[in-house]
Design a protein around this motif. Structure first.
Motif, PDB file in Angstrom:
ATOM      1  N   GLU A  43      32.478  35.258  85.567  1.00 44.89           N
ATOM      2  CA  GLU A  43      32.200  35.104  84.141  1.00 44.89           C
ATOM      3  C   GLU A  43      31.839  33.654  83.826  1.00 44.89           C
ATOM      4  N   ASP A  44      32.635  32.721  84.389  1.00 45.99           N
ATOM      5  CA  ASP A  44      32.333  31.302  84.208  1.00 45.99           C
ATOM      6  C   ASP A  44      30.892  31.024  84.593  1.00 45.99           C
ATOM      7  N   GLN A  80      28.376  33.100  84.852  1.00 47.34           N
ATOM      8  CA  GLN A  80      27.393  33.716  83.961  1.00 47.34           C
ATOM      9  C   GLN A  80      27.269  32.945  82.656  1.00 47.34           C
ATOM     10  N   ASN A  81      28.389  32.456  82.185  1.00 47.39           N
ATOM     11  CA  ASN A  81      28.354  31.677  80.950  1.00 47.39           C
ATOM     12  C   ASN A  81      27.505  30.432  81.115  1.00 47.39           C
ATOM     13  N   ILE A  82      27.724  29.738  82.198  1.00 48.48           N
ATOM     14  CA  ILE A  82      26.958  28.521  82.425  1.00 48.48           C
ATOM     15  C   ILE A  82      25.482  28.872  82.562  1.00 48.48           C
ATOM     16  N   GLU A  83      25.219  29.926  83.357  1.00 44.12           N
ATOM     17  CA  GLU A  83      23.834  30.338  83.606  1.00 44.12           C
ATOM     18  C   GLU A  83      23.132  30.652  82.287  1.00 44.12           C
ATOM     19  N   ASN A  84      23.815  31.448  81.465  1.00 39.35           N
ATOM     20  CA  ASN A  84      23.209  31.822  80.182  1.00 39.35           C
ATOM     21  C   ASN A  84      22.956  30.603  79.312  1.00 39.35           C
ATOM     22  N   ALA A  85      23.897  29.684  79.357  1.00 39.16           N
ATOM     23  CA  ALA A  85      23.773  28.504  78.500  1.00 39.16           C
ATOM     24  C   ALA A  85      22.589  27.643  78.889  1.00 39.16           C
ATOM     25  N   LEU A  86      22.232  27.693  80.176  1.00 42.16           N
ATOM     26  CA  LEU A  86      21.223  26.750  80.638  1.00 42.16           C
ATOM     27  C   LEU A  86      19.842  27.356  80.798  1.00 42.16           C
ATOM     28  N   LYS A  87      19.712  28.656  80.572  1.00 41.16           N
ATOM     29  CA  LYS A  87      18.407  29.304  80.727  1.00 41.16           C
ATOM     30  C   LYS A  87      17.389  28.617  79.853  1.00 41.16           C
ATOM     31  N   SER A 146      30.728  38.308  94.952  1.00 40.79           N
ATOM     32  CA  SER A 146      30.251  39.090  93.816  1.00 40.79           C
ATOM     33  C   SER A 146      28.807  38.778  93.472  1.00 40.79           C
ATOM     34  N   ILE A 147      28.287  37.643  93.901  1.00 38.89           N
ATOM     35  CA  ILE A 147      26.864  37.425  93.651  1.00 38.89           C
ATOM     36  C   ILE A 147      26.031  37.825  94.876  1.00 38.89           C
ATOM     37  N   GLY A 148      26.683  38.501  95.812  1.00 38.55           N
ATOM     38  CA  GLY A 148      25.916  39.144  96.885  1.00 38.55           C
ATOM     39  C   GLY A 148      25.667  38.279  98.097  1.00 38.55           C
ATOM     40  N   SER A 149      26.482  37.301  98.318  1.00 41.55           N
ATOM     41  CA  SER A 149      26.295  36.502  99.531  1.00 41.55           C
ATOM     42  C   SER A 149      26.883  37.238 100.726  1.00 41.55           C
ATOM     43  N   GLU A 150      26.264  36.997 101.848  1.00 44.39           N
ATOM     44  CA  GLU A 150      26.770  37.594 103.090  1.00 44.39           C
ATOM     45  C   GLU A 150      27.084  36.486 104.076  1.00 44.39           C
ATOM     46  N   ASP A 151      27.836  36.835 105.082  1.00 46.95           N
ATOM     47  CA  ASP A 151      28.173  35.885 106.151  1.00 46.95           C
ATOM     48  C   ASP A 151      28.690  34.570 105.588  1.00 46.95           C
ATOM     49  N   ILE A 152      29.679  34.662 104.714  1.00 44.87           N
ATOM     50  CA  ILE A 152      30.192  33.442 104.099  1.00 44.87           C
ATOM     51  C   ILE A 152      31.071  32.709 105.101  1.00 44.87           C
ATOM     52  N   GLU A 153      30.758  31.476 105.307  1.00 41.16           N
ATOM     53  CA  GLU A 153      31.590  30.715 106.234  1.00 41.16           C
ATOM     54  C   GLU A 153      32.271  29.571 105.501  1.00 41.16           C
TER      55      GLU A 153
END
Lengths: 823, 691
Positions: free
Chosen positions: A145-146, A148-155, A200-207
């Motif tokens: 949520e944090d 998304q909030n930032i993302e929306n604010a900066l679009k 949750s944003i769909g990353s794979e192979d997180i190291e």
């Protein structure tokens, strides 16, 4: 170790040592509290570590703090150690010795206090300090949520650099913070340590860490998501810097100059450039394609739109993509690619190869010379445990050899059990035995020269493998054909008849020419040759007979020289002496005048007559066509050839348009290796069929017939004319380099030299010092690692080569290097 | 008698030659009636003489062998005195390869007749000397060698003649005064004079050649043996059980052949005395210079050892009792005991007496009279055309290799014959010319089976002469390696484009009388450490041109050859089987490739086909095989292994893959993109990075 090698290593270590010293020049100032507070300047950040005056002057923390002095100074942050003496106690001086803390001030305002254990190493110190200072520039979040909030604010306003690090204070965190220090005012940095958020944003192979660039500035529609570009390189300060620089560069640039001259930031950063060639007519569509490509290749290559119409230099007509590598001096690649995917895969594949080339370069430094790179030796070795039905052939010995070859017609394979090539051929030989089982009068035998050396020497066999045919004790004939089942089978079958066959009547001659006489053999000899001579032509007959013997086993020959030979010569319009060639597949009979009757000439005439006008080229027959020394005009076809194309080429051949070439075709179904050839010619192979001209014997240029044109007589003629006029560009030039040793050999001479010099070698004075330093340092470095025994003791003989041993040995070798430095 | 037997043999050629020589003779009337002429005269019908006769006979040369005894191998009719040969007769090796088996057959001579192998003559591992006599007799008879028995050559001199092959003839005179004229003289008389050291009292000493071999004669005696070679130990072995004790005295320490790798040193089969000495029996070994000694005989006929020095002091011919003995001063002197017998076993010397001084056979150094003076080509340094064969030629490799023994000199005789064939008959040293692709195999074949290389290690070596542009090479076998500088003039072969020398060697610090050859970790298994191999292993030297005489003379200490441009050791092998694909053949190929700067890998026809159409140049294997229509086809099973090993690509599968993907709707995947994102073909395209 060679002495020069040692010197080299010493040199490197010395440089490292120097760097190390340089970085510690800015040493940690030690101040009293009063003195410290008096030095604080307004607006300037400062990190201070307060400790008791009587505490030990060195500790792991102080060492790390010392290391952080330089980096922090680069960001304008001063560092100090404050000694709390009894007389001037400060409130920052803790009560107990072990609860000392570090404090970050801006001016004289306290920003943060750090327990000493959070600042566990230099990375943690730098990361924490910058994190505290860049509180606004770097937003720390924990939920989607944090984000998304930032993302929306900066679009529509600002782009985001979003990164995940596994923990605060690790080197990746420091790298992100250092980047934020530079770019924090341009982009919004967002940081998380929550792996769930990343998932949750769909990353794979997180190291350890991930970094995304969110392209939010371009987004105008608030319901739209920001595009994201994942940084694929490991998170280091330098990589982030490069990545952001590329993100900053324009997505798509339009150019109208020679691609050779174009340079963008991508090229400077080692990324290739992709030019999408555009024409005015299709500009809009091309631009859309190019943009699409650019998005797909963001971070991997620079994409440009090349306007062909306003271009002065010529680029090949058919090319729609130009690929320019970052390496200097590599020629441009002009490509014909039909969709976006192929452009992208081309770039990715080429990047892939680059990586591998790098790997190979690494190998070159430490090549594994013990890895077999001979395909024959390796395959035979891997196959060694398979049981061959050797019993189908008779093994001959010193005792049995003579008796056997005298008693029956025998084929003898001379081989050596340890020699890979002859063992590979033994398999084909056994296959022949399987095929002939019970049908042939020819006895298939073999002699292992590793056992029966004397037999082989007596039979004048000095190399392996050799096949000889022994008939009724007559002089053995050596087989000179391809070392494979088919050709050997043909040799055996055709040797059943004498060569030339003496034909005794016109009727028999007709049967011979029609293929009736040797029905079962004509599959092995596409042509039957009949020499026609009048009975008086004695020399010509002798020569022809001699030539026939030469060709025995490779082609069927016959001779007719009865009184009524004129019946045949008249029928086939041949002037005596003549050759009649019956081509069974085509059902044609040609006649050739025998102008010269030299044995070699006759052999040559017959060999040439066996060549087709437009043959299917195969692994087996290519060498016969290469002998003509002409450029090959090859039609690659997946399956049988289109009759129209065949007709077109045959017509041109008939009209003598193709005399300078060897026209042929290649069926990928029969000769799959043709795909490998096409790959070498085309980076991306256009759809088949493909017509290609290969100038093998002079220059190695390869020209491709435009794949958008139909293979018609007319198109072909005009293409050939253009070629001749030099108006066509080659699609590639075959590499012309010599075959060099694939890998170096062991340099035993140097090793022996080094060993013999070692006891007397004097180390120069100055070098000794360095050596001492170095070995100190080494011990330091090596402290944690468990010491292994000295190499000599570990060099156990390896009776068996097993992988674990190799691995173990590699690590031993490293140790050996360390040891030899110290010595 | 000898002459009459030989008459039919000598008659016609002698006559013919007299006629042929007539014009020459008439110019020089002083000439005595022409003596019979032979191109080649061989002195001695022992193993070396017969071996040489065999080669001369096979080559159809004009030759004769002179033998003073009535049959061949007369040395073996008396020696060794205890009749047991110490050259091993290994009848079984588990291998069929006849050439290989000669590596372990120390008694046979070389011939084409498989019946003439020693294993058919004796079953004993250490055979009886009588079997050797029988064998040599059969060898001479079955092969019909021209031997003049009962002909004692008493005198050999030179007769200068410009017409002669070597500027002079050798004139041999027999016991009847009959002279023979020879163009080339091959001396194979062995070492026939017992070595005697002169010191006061040496007259009391019995010699090995005549001492009783009946142990009964030694019962309860104290015996002193002078010498520490195999004959000394053989003598001791025979009487070890009946004597009170045996003391053995020699100048230097005992040399054990297992430590020195020299078959002339003390063999384990004779070393029973070492065993009893070290196991605190009464027997013992002492070191002292024999020339300092003196032996005195006391009234009871017993012998005392003293020093020559004491004798000289007294300077009178006094009895033993009055002469000072060492124990008078040092009462613990080791040899203070009285001996019943003193036996001398000090070896043998060459018999120089029959050779005229003009032949300049010896060095003139009185302390160096064991062997005649010869070059590495076995030709006398004093007279051209005079060659020393057999045991007497051992100065070339004394204490190093096997040139003093049958299993060594049978090869050096062949080498001498080959030199002579070229020098006098223009027959170049036999060689095989092969394409360069066969180089690795040729070397591997030889190091695995060649017996001459193995027996005469570091003396005879194979030589590979490269042809222009490194497309082919000539292979010469068993050339005397120190003659390399003269290779072209000696063999008639050209060495203009570089050469390899294939030798066999022990490790540099492995052999020696005081070396522990059983030390822990003595064997090397890793190819990278091959140069440290200790046991006999192949070593290949690469020279860009023939080394000069100077380079050979001043070669580094302990090196058999001058410093090469590059060197390769094939790692020692427990089974002396150097055919392991990765352990032996691959490193050799890499060495050869790097010397020749080319790629010597082998390729299947399909790979050559690909190269032929995608490159302007082809590797030698494709050039010399595939392009000449002799490509190597692969079989299904091999192709699969090739794909698994990533050395070959499965193009058919690539085609299938592409079809599959292109049939998928909506997917216009790039045609021809590599189907497998894994590492690419490993090495066929290893040149790719150079593009």
């Amino acid at each position: 170790m060679s002495p020069s090698f040692n010197v080299f290593r010493v040199g490197i270590s010395f440089v490292i040592t120097c760097i190390f010293y340089k970085s510690t020049v800015d040493s940690l100032p030690e101040l009293s509290p009063q003195k410290y507070f008096s030095t604080l300047q307004t607006g300037k950040a400062s990190l201070a570590y307060f400790c008791q005056a009587d505490s030990p002057s060195t500790s792991v923390f102080l060492e790390e703090l010392n290391k952080a002095v330089g980096p922090l100074q680069d960001y304008g942050i001063s560092v100090a150690k404050v000694n709390c003496v009894k007389e001037e106690m400060s409130r920052y001086c803790g009560k107990e010795k072990d609860s000392m803390k570090a404090y970050l001030f801006r001016g004289n305002i306290l920003l943060r206090e750090f327990p000493a254990d959070t600042l566990f190493d230099v990375n943690a110190i730098v990361a924490h300090v910058l994190f505290a200072l860049l509180f606004n520039e770097v937003k720390y979040i924990t939920t989607l949520e944090d984000l998304q909030n930032i993302e929306n604010a900066l679009k529509g306003k600002e782009n985001i650099v979003f990164s995940y690090v596994r923990a605060i204070g690790i080197p990746e965190h420091r790298a992100v913070m250092e980047a934020a220090f530079v770019y924090g005012t341009i982009y919004q940095f967002v940081l998380t340590t929550e792996i769930a958020l990343l998932e949750s944003i769909g990353s794979e192979d997180i190291e350890y860490a991930h970094l995304y660039f969110f392209h939010c500035k371009l987004v105008l529609d608030l319901t739209q998501q920001c595009r994201r570009t994942l940084m694929e390189q490991p998170l280091t300060t330098l990589n982030i810097h490069l990545f952001i620089k590329i993100m900053k560069a324009p997505l798509l640039t339009e150019v109208a100059e020679d691609p050779q001259q174009v340079s963008t930031v991508h090229l400077q950063l080692g990324l290739p450039l992709v030019f999408i060639v555009s024409q005015q007519a299709t500009y809009e569509a091309d631009r859309r394609t190019a943009e699409w490509v650019a998005w797909r290749l963001l971070g991997k290559a620079g994409v440009l739109l090349l306007l062909r119409d306003s271009l002065e230099v010529n680029i090949p007509q058919h090319a729609n993509v130009v690929f320019k590598r970052a390496e200097k001096g590599v020629p441009l690649e002009f490509l014909v690619l039909h969709d976006v995917e192929s452009v992208i895969s081309h770039v990715e594949n080429n990047m892939h190869i680059e990586e591998i080339l790098e790997d190979e370069d690494d190998d070159m430094e430490d090549p594994d010379m013990d890895v077999q790179d001979d395909e024959v030796a390796e395959t035979v070795y891997r196959d060694r445990k398979r049981q061959l039905p050797l019993e189908l052939t008779v093994e001959l010995t010193e005792e049995t050899f003579n008796v056997t070859v005298m008693a029956s017609d025998s084929l003898v394979l001379f081989y050596a059990g340890w020699q890979a090539v002859s063992m590979a051929f033994l398999q084909s030989y056994i296959d022949v035995a399987i095929k002939l089982k019970g049908t042939s009068t020819m006895l298939l035998t073999r002699v292992n020269c590793a056992d029966w050396s004397g037999v082989c020497t007596k039979q004048n066999v000095t190399e392996f493998p050799v096949v000889k045919m022994y008939k009724e004790g007559r002089n053995p004939v050596s087989y000179a054909g391809m070392l494979g089942t088919e050709d050997l089978l043909k040799f055996i079958q055709l040797n059943r008849i004498s060569c030339p066959v003496i034909i005794t009547s016109v009727q028999e001659a007709e049967e011979y020419l029609s293929g009736e006489l040797y029905k079962d053999l004509i599959s092995y000899s596409r042509v039957s040759v009949l020499g026609l001579f009048s009975p008086t032509m004695t020399t010509a007959k002798e020569d022809f007979t001699e030539a026939g013997k030469h060709l025995k086993g490779y082609v069927i020959t016959g001779i007719y020289s009865e009184e009524d030979v004129l019946i045949l010569s008249n029928k086939y319009a041949a002037t005596l002496p003549a050759l009649l060639l019956a081509r069974h597949e085509e059902g044609k009979i040609e006649s050739i005048l025998l102008a010269s009757t030299h044995v070699q000439d006759i052999v040559q005439i017959i060999t040439n007559a066996l060549l087709g006008t437009f043959p299917e080229i195969t692994v087996e027959n290519l060498p016969t066509y290469l002998r003509l020394q002409k450029p090959l005009l090859i039609l690659f076809s997946d399956g049988s050839i289109n009759p129209q194309y065949e007709k077109a080429i045959l017509t041109l051949a008939k009209l003598k348009y193709l005399d300078k070439f060897t026209p042929c075709w290649l069926n990928l179904k029969n000769t799959p290796v043709g795909r490998g050839i096409l790959q070498a010619y085309f980076d991306l192979v256009p759809p088949l069929p493909l017509l290609v001209l290969v100038n093998l014997h002079s220059g190695g240029q390869v020209f491709a017939f435009p794949s958008d044109q139909a293979i018609t007589e007319l198109n072909l003629v005009s293409w050939l004319k253009k070629l001749e006029a030099g108006l066509e560009n080659p699609i590639t030039i075959l590499p012309g380099q010599e075959w060099k040793p694939p890998l170096p050999a062991y340099d035993f001479l140097s090793m022996m030299d080094a060993a013999s010099q070692h006891p007397t070698r004097k180390v120069p004075e100055c070098m000794k010092e360095i050596d001492v330093q170095e070995s100190d340092k080494e011990q330091h470095e090596d402290k944690s690692a468990t010491r292994k025994q000295p190499i000599e003791a570990l060099r156990i003989k390896h009776w068996n080569r097993s992988n674990w041993f190799k691995e173990a040995e590699k690590s031993f070798r490293r140790d050996k290097e360390l040891f030899s430095q110290g010595s | 008698m000898g002459l009459s037997a030989a008459a039919p043999l000598w008659g016609p050629p002698g006559l013919l030659l007299t006629i042929a020589l007539h014009p020459a003779l008439s110019v020089r009337p002083a000439k005595a009636p022409a003596s019979p002429h032979r191109d080649y005269c061989v002195l001695g019908a022992g193993p070396a003489g017969l071996q040489m006769a065999y080669f001369l006979q096979r080559a159809g040369r004009d030759y004769a062998v002179f033998e003073r005894a009535p049959g061949p191998g007369s040395f073996f009719t008396r020696y060794p005195r205890h009749r047991k040969l110490i050259s091993i007769n290994k009848r079984f090796t588990g291998k069929a390869n006849a050439e290989f088996n000669l590596r372990h057959d120390w008694n046979s001579l070389l011939s084409h007749d498989p019946q003439l192998l020693f294993r058919h003559y004796s079953q004993a591992y250490f055979p009886d000397a009588r079997d050797m006599v029988r064998y040599l007799g059969d060898f001479a008879d079955r092969l019909g060698l021209h031997v003049l028995y009962n002909t004692t050559i008493t005198y050999v001199t030179l007769d200068k003649d410009r017409q002669a092959w070597n500027g002079h003839y050798f004139i041999l005179t027999d016991q009847t005064g009959q002279a023979y004229q020879c163009s080339v003289l091959l001396v194979a008389t062995g070492l026939s004079v017992p070595n005697q050291v002169n010191f006061p009292g040496s007259e009391y000493v019995e010699g090995y050649e005549s001492v009783s071999v009946d142990p009964e004669d030694f019962v309860g005696q104290n015996v002193l043996i002078l010498g520490r070679g195999n004959s000394a130990f053989e003598t001791a072995e025979n009487i070890l059980g009946v004597t009170n004790f045996i003391h053995m005295l020699s100048r230097s320490r005992v040399r054990l052949s297992w430590a020195t790798h020299y078959v002339g040193d003390l063999r384990a089969i004779n070393n029973g005395l070492l065993d009893t000495y070290q196991l605190k029996s009464l027997d013992g070994l002492l070191e002292s210079d024999l020339t300092d000694l003196a032996i005195l005989k006391d009234r009871e006929g017993k012998f005392h050892v003293t020093l020559k020095f004491f004798l000289e002091e007294n300077n009178t011919n006094q009895s033993a009792d009055s002469i000072t003995l060492p124990e008078d001063n040092h009462d613990n002197f080791a040899l203070r005991v009285a001996y019943d017998r003193v036996i001398r076993c000090l070896g043998w010397n060459f018999d120089f007496t029959i050779f005229n001084k003009s032949l300049r056979l010896n060095s003139g150094n009185p302390f160096d009279t064991k062997y005649p003076l010869i070059r590495a080509s076995y030709e006398s340094k004093g007279s051209r055309g005079l060659f020393i064969l057999g045991t007497a030629s051992h100065s070339v490799d004394y204490r190093r290799s096997a040139g003093g023994f049958i299993h060594g000199f049978r090869y050096t005789a062949r080498a001498v014959h080959r030199l002579l064939e070229y020098r006098h008959h223009g027959v170049a040293w036999p060689s095989t010319e092969l394409p360069i692709t066969q180089l690795t195999s040729s070397i591997i074949r030889r190091v695995n089976e060649a017996s001459g290389l193995y027996q005469m290690f570091s003396v005879l070596a194979d030589v590979v002469l490269l042809k222009e542009n490194v497309t082919a090479f000539e292979y010469l076998e068993e050339f005397p390696m120190l003659m390399l500088p003269q290779l072209e003039t000696l063999t008639g072969r050209k060495a203009r484009h570089g050469l390899f020398v294939v030798n066999m060697e022990y490790g540099k610090n492995f052999s020696g009388p005081d070396k522990d050859v059983f030390f822990h970790d003595r064997s090397v298994g890793h190819t990278e450490d091959a140069w440290q191999s200790n046991f006999l292993h192949p070593v290949i030297y690469y020279y860009r041109q023939l080394p000069t005489e100077q380079e050979v003379t001043f070669r580094p200490a302990h090196w058999p050859l001058p410093r090469p441009a590059a060197i390769h050791h094939i790692v020692e092998d427990f089974l002396t089987d150097w055919t392991a694909p990765v352990g032996h053949i691959l490193p050799l190929r890499r060495f050869l490739e790097n010397c020749l700067d080319t790629d010597l890998r082998s390729f299947y026809a399909e790979s050559c086909f690909l190269f032929a159409l995608t490159r302007q140049k082809l590797p030698p294997f494709c050039q010399q095989g595939y392009l000449r229509m002799q490509g190597l086809a692969s079989t299904e099973s091999l192709r699969q292994h090739g794909v698994e090993s990533r050395l070959l690509r499965d193009y058919a599968a690539m085609g299938r893959h592409l079809e599959d993907s292109s049939q998928r709707p909506g997917n216009r995947g790039p045609v021809g993109a590599p189907p497998d994102p894994g590492p690419p073909v490993q090495s066929l395209d290893s040149n790719k990075e150079e593009l």
